[in-house]
Write a protein that holds these residues in place. Structure first.
Motif, PDB file in Angstrom:
ATOM      1  N   GLY A 164      41.863   4.123  60.091  1.00 27.32           N
ATOM      2  CA  GLY A 164      43.031   3.482  60.686  1.00 27.32           C
ATOM      3  C   GLY A 164      43.803   4.375  61.628  1.00 27.32           C
ATOM      4  O   GLY A 164      44.866   3.994  62.091  1.00 27.32           O
ATOM      5  N   ALA A 165      43.279   5.586  61.919  1.00 26.41           N
ATOM      6  CA  ALA A 165      43.954   6.472  62.858  1.00 26.41           C
ATOM      7  C   ALA A 165      43.329   6.253  64.229  1.00 26.41           C
ATOM      8  O   ALA A 165      42.556   7.080  64.714  1.00 26.41           O
ATOM      9  N   PHE A 218      44.549   6.113  67.324  1.00 21.73           N
ATOM     10  CA  PHE A 218      44.925   6.998  68.422  1.00 21.73           C
ATOM     11  C   PHE A 218      44.231   8.345  68.283  1.00 21.73           C
ATOM     12  O   PHE A 218      43.765   8.928  69.280  1.00 21.73           O
ATOM     13  N   LEU A 219      44.147   8.831  67.033  1.00 21.60           N
ATOM     14  CA  LEU A 219      43.472  10.111  66.792  1.00 21.60           C
ATOM     15  C   LEU A 219      42.001  10.019  67.172  1.00 21.60           C
ATOM     16  O   LEU A 219      41.438  10.957  67.747  1.00 21.60           O
ATOM     17  N   ASP A 231      53.274   3.856  66.413  1.00 22.38           N
ATOM     18  CA  ASP A 231      53.768   4.632  65.271  1.00 22.38           C
ATOM     19  C   ASP A 231      53.686   6.134  65.564  1.00 22.38           C
ATOM     20  O   ASP A 231      54.661   6.874  65.384  1.00 22.38           O
ATOM     21  N   VAL A 232      52.516   6.550  66.037  1.00 21.64           N
ATOM     22  CA  VAL A 232      52.302   7.962  66.330  1.00 21.64           C
ATOM     23  C   VAL A 232      53.244   8.429  67.434  1.00 21.64           C
ATOM     24  O   VAL A 232      53.847   9.498  67.348  1.00 21.64           O
ATOM     25  N   ASN A 244      48.961   1.656  65.624  1.00 16.26           N
ATOM     26  CA  ASN A 244      48.934   3.078  65.288  1.00 16.26           C
ATOM     27  C   ASN A 244      49.461   3.931  66.431  1.00 16.26           C
ATOM     28  O   ASN A 244      50.143   4.927  66.211  1.00 16.26           O
ATOM     29  N   TYR A 294      56.939  10.412  56.845  1.00 13.15           N
ATOM     30  CA  TYR A 294      56.970   9.500  57.991  1.00 13.15           C
ATOM     31  C   TYR A 294      55.983   8.381  57.720  1.00 13.15           C
ATOM     32  O   TYR A 294      54.825   8.477  58.109  1.00 13.15           O
ATOM     33  N   PRO A 295      56.389   7.345  57.012  1.00 10.04           N
ATOM     34  CA  PRO A 295      55.423   6.346  56.547  1.00 10.04           C
ATOM     35  C   PRO A 295      54.814   5.550  57.703  1.00 10.04           C
ATOM     36  O   PRO A 295      55.438   5.355  58.746  1.00 10.04           O
ATOM     37  N   ILE A 296      53.574   5.090  57.449  1.00 10.55           N
ATOM     38  CA  ILE A 296      52.892   4.231  58.418  1.00 10.55           C
ATOM     39  C   ILE A 296      53.421   2.817  58.243  1.00 10.55           C
ATOM     40  O   ILE A 296      53.430   2.276  57.132  1.00 10.55           O
ATOM     41  N   VAL A 315      56.874   8.952  66.146  1.00  5.11           N
ATOM     42  CA  VAL A 315      57.043  10.168  65.339  1.00  5.11           C
ATOM     43  C   VAL A 315      56.841  11.413  66.197  1.00  5.11           C
ATOM     44  O   VAL A 315      57.572  12.395  66.067  1.00  5.11           O
ATOM     45  N   LEU A 316      55.862  11.353  67.116  1.00  9.54           N
ATOM     46  CA  LEU A 316      55.551  12.542  67.921  1.00  9.54           C
ATOM     47  C   LEU A 316      56.685  12.888  68.869  1.00  9.54           C
ATOM     48  O   LEU A 316      56.982  14.065  69.076  1.00  9.54           O
TER      49      LEU A 316
END
Lengths: 189, 100
Positions: A49-50, A52-53, A131-132, A128, A120-122, A135-136
């Motif tokens: 589920g990541a 973007f990573l 969300d990222v 994604n 930092y909950p998903i 936080v980033l």
């Protein structure tokens, strides 16, 4: 169901490809195996589920880093097999066994799973990448900027280190005649 | 069903493969490949923990690891090229010029 199949497929293929990377004598085979293993690792990220990573892994590792390696291989003689006197197997087995023991101890150690709270909950229903990004650019802004400066420094260092004397050939064995020829060509210019 | 421990075990196996490569390789370019394997293994562990604990911090660390790996490759390959120009080989045994 599909997750299980994908997990086992990806893990088996990744382990085999990375073993080829580590064991192969040919630089070209090792690099190709490393690139395809990195593609499969981005598959792991998509399963987890990541998203973007996974995309960053594909762009940065498979795109940029492997392209950099293949450019660097043009400076070295890549077609020849590497002759290296490997470290004696007994030493490798001893050190590998010790590190395996450490890994087993780490996995067997009690983990306070209940005490771990998501900092930092998903969020459900939010992509994604959003969300990222939030936080980033809020909580990790300073490390992000420091990483940008670090990449700039690395770029300048790479250019300066690799860019000197680019007109000299590296792979062909330059004997004295060839050097003289180059010098006369320079003089002619 | 695939749990956290499955991912951690795969990550540990990949890390051990990379560690084995670092221990037995003598060619500097191959040593770089082995370190890339280790960094990727750690990234899998970070992403898995981030997924199963529902926390984004693991993914953030994975991003910074990717950035560090990219800059490491840029500087390291520059150094390797300079070294190859100087020595004509990338073998670690040839580089041991200081005999104590």
């Amino acid at each position: 169901m599909y997750e299980t199949i994908a997990f086992y497929l990806f893990s088996a293929l990744t382990i085999v490809l990375f073993l080829i990377t580590v064991m192969s004598k040919n630089v070209l085979y090792a690099m190709t195996a490393l690139a395809s293993g990195m593609v499969l690792i981005s598959g792991f990220f998509f399963i987890l589920g990541a998203d973007f990573l996974g995309v960053v892994q594909l762009i940065v590792y498979v795109g940029a880093v492997m392209a950099l390696y293949s450019f660097a291989m043009m400076f070295f003689d890549a077609t020849r097999d590497i002759k290296e006197k490997n470290t004696p197997a007994s030493l490798v087995f001893l050190l590998g066994g010790l590190s395996a023991l450490v890994l087993v101890l780490m996995f067997a150690a009690p983990i306070h799973s209940e005490a771990v709270q998501a900092l930092y909950p998903i969020h459900e229903g939010v992509g994604n990448a959003q969300d990222v990004g939030i936080v980033l650019f809020t909580k990790y802004l300073v490390p992000f900027e420091v990483a940008a400066v670090m990449l700039l420094v690395a770029m300048i260092a790479g250019i300066i280190l690799a860019g000197k004397k680019m007109d000299q050939s590296l792979t062909s064995d330059m004997d004295v005649d060839a050097e003289d020829e180059i010098l006369t060509q320079k003089d002619a210019k | 069903m695939i749990g956290l421990s499955h991912y951690l075990i795969v990550s540990a196996i990949l890390f051990s493969i990379g560690l084995m490569g670092v221990l037995r390789r003598r060619n500097l370019l191959m040593l770089f490949f082995a370190t890339e394997v280790m960094l990727n293994a750690v990234n899998i562990a970070f992403a898995a923990i981030s997924h199963f604990y529902n926390d984004l911090t693991g993914q953030m660390f994975a991003f910074f690891i990717i950035a560090i790996a990219a800059s490491e490759v840029a500087v390291g390959l520059g150094i390797l090229i300079v070294l190859y120009k100087k020595q004509g080989s990338l073998d670690l045994d040839d580089l041991a010029s200081m005999r104590g």
